[in-house]
Scaffold this motif. Structure first.
Motif, PDB file in Angstrom:
ATOM      1  N   VAL A   2       0.827  -1.208   0.000  1.00 60.46           N
ATOM      2  CA  VAL A   2       0.000   0.000   0.000  1.00 60.46           C
ATOM      3  C   VAL A   2       0.861   1.257   0.000  1.00 60.46           C
ATOM      4  O   VAL A   2       1.684   1.459   0.898  1.00 60.46           O
ATOM      5  CB  VAL A   2      -0.929   0.021   1.238  1.00 60.46           C
ATOM      6  N   GLY A  10      -4.537   0.880  -2.975  1.00 62.54           N
ATOM      7  CA  GLY A  10      -4.037  -0.219  -2.169  1.00 62.54           C
ATOM      8  C   GLY A  10      -4.879  -0.391  -0.911  1.00 62.54           C
ATOM      9  O   GLY A  10      -5.253  -1.512  -0.537  1.00 62.54           O
ATOM     10  N   GLU A  65      -0.246   3.938  -8.926  1.00 59.13           N
ATOM     11  CA  GLU A  65      -1.222   4.409  -7.937  1.00 59.13           C
ATOM     12  C   GLU A  65      -1.806   5.742  -8.391  1.00 59.13           C
ATOM     13  O   GLU A  65      -1.122   6.763  -8.397  1.00 59.13           O
ATOM     14  CB  GLU A  65      -0.571   4.565  -6.560  1.00 59.13           C
TER      15      GLU A  65
END
Length: 363
Positions: free
Chosen positions: A86, A91, A140
């Protein structure tokens, strides 16, 4: 400029007119022509990642989150354990999904501006032999950070675990070669770098892993194994498919191939990002990430501290000029995001920079 706004977002995004035109036809979902279209869709998705042979393509109605939830529910069985890497909101979302699915899950976390570290992952896998699966977000979208896929995949494979890759914001532009990188499942959606419209998530899953997952899923509609068996049986979707979205995605995939594939698409997105960043820097904006870990997908900018500038009026002023941006998702500090993906090019970003300069004049 078109009367339609330019979507500088990470999906939905600006699509090509040919992609939109593909949705003008009505399809019978059980008709041989649509079954053939679905077969082409599955073949083309595999081809993007060199997945033919060991992997199978399983499309599913819904957004990217639907396919992530389906994959976790199907591939991480009861009694198995998932480790999520994460460094952003997506995440964290996978952690929450696994918990809701009743799966044992742990998280290894990094700050939002730091890439996942393979050495730390290797240490975690050595320390916990109960971990069977590892989940990674490739790019991300919280910040635009690019995590080191090849290195992470090598660590997971060496430890004898299975890697689940959230490639929502990378598939179709950033290289994913399943002949070279060991990934049990690649998860993505129609409305990002493939430049389709929203409505389909899909998984490219190692055939052996999917075959072993029969009966794992507690869901009827999100059971990837059952969805796959349905396609293998008669080429049909188990439940009513979004037929126009399928047609649009097939057209988008044809366009991707004709344009030169993921390598060419990444080059265009990189030019978009380079144009954006050079101009925003001149206008006094600060990029949140170090350029070494910045993917050319979406850029996060901090609001300039020396200007009396808030996101909402900034957003509305740009929207009035035909550009839609995204709010930031950082846990600390006010920010905004500008996507570099979609059927747009350098000229669109040059016009955006003129609009940003106009908005800043009285600020």
């Amino acid at each position: 400029m078109s009367d339609e706004p330019i979507l500088l977002t990470p999906g939905p995004l600006t699509t090509h007119p040919d992609t939109r035109r593909a949705m003008l036809r009505d399809w019978g979902s059980r008709d041989p022509a649509f079954i053939a279209l679905t077969a082409e869709l599955r073949q083309r998705l595999l081809a993007v990642a060199n997945g033919a042979g060991r992997h199978v393509a399983v499309p599913l109605q819904g957004s990217g989150t639907f396919i992530v939830e389906a994959a976790i529910a199907t591939l991480v069985g009861p009694g198995q354990k998932l480790l999520v890497l994460v460094n952003g909101a997506y995440g964290e979302r996978m952690v929450g999904i696994a918990q809701r699915m009743g799966r044992e899950v742990v998280a290894l976390r990094w700050p939002e501006d730091r890439a996942v570290e393979p050495a730390r992952l290797a240490e975690a896998l050595r320390a916990d032999p109960a971990i069977t699966h590892v989940a990674l977000v490739h790019c991300e979208t919280t910040t635009g950070i690019l995590n080191p896929l090849a290195e992470i995949a090598a660590v997971v494979a060496a430890a004898g675990r299975h890697l689940l890759l959230d490639a929502m914001s990378s598939f179709g532009a950033l290289e994913i070669d399943l002949t070279a990188v060991p990934v049990a499942a690649v998860l993505a959606s129609s409305n990002k770098c493939l430049e389709g419209v929203p409505g389909i998530g899909f998984a490219l899953v190692a055939r052996e892993a999917l075959a072993a997952a029969a009966g794992n899923s507690p869901s009827t509609s999100l059971d990837l194994h059952a969805q796959w068996r349905g396609f293998e049986k008669d080429g049909q979707w188990r439940f009513t498919p979004p037929v126009q979205v399928v047609a649009a995605l097939v057209e988008a995939l044809r366009r991707l191939e004709a344009a030169g594939g993921p390598k060419a698409r990444r080059a265009r997105y990189q030019e978009n990002f380079d144009t954006l960043w050079a101009g925003m820097r001149r206008l006094g904006f600060e990029l949140y990430l170090d350029e070494a870990v910045q993917a050319p997908i979406i850029a996060t900018f901090r609001m300039p501290a020396h200007r009396k500038l808030a996101f909402r009026p900034f957003y509305e002023a740009l929207a009035a000029r035909g550009f839609l941006i995204y709010p930031g998702k950082l846990t600390q500090g006010e920010s905004f995001r500008i996507g570099c993906i979609g059927a747009i090019g350098r000229g669109d970003f040059e016009r955006l920079l003129v609009a940003v300069a106009e908005v800043l004049e009285p600020a």
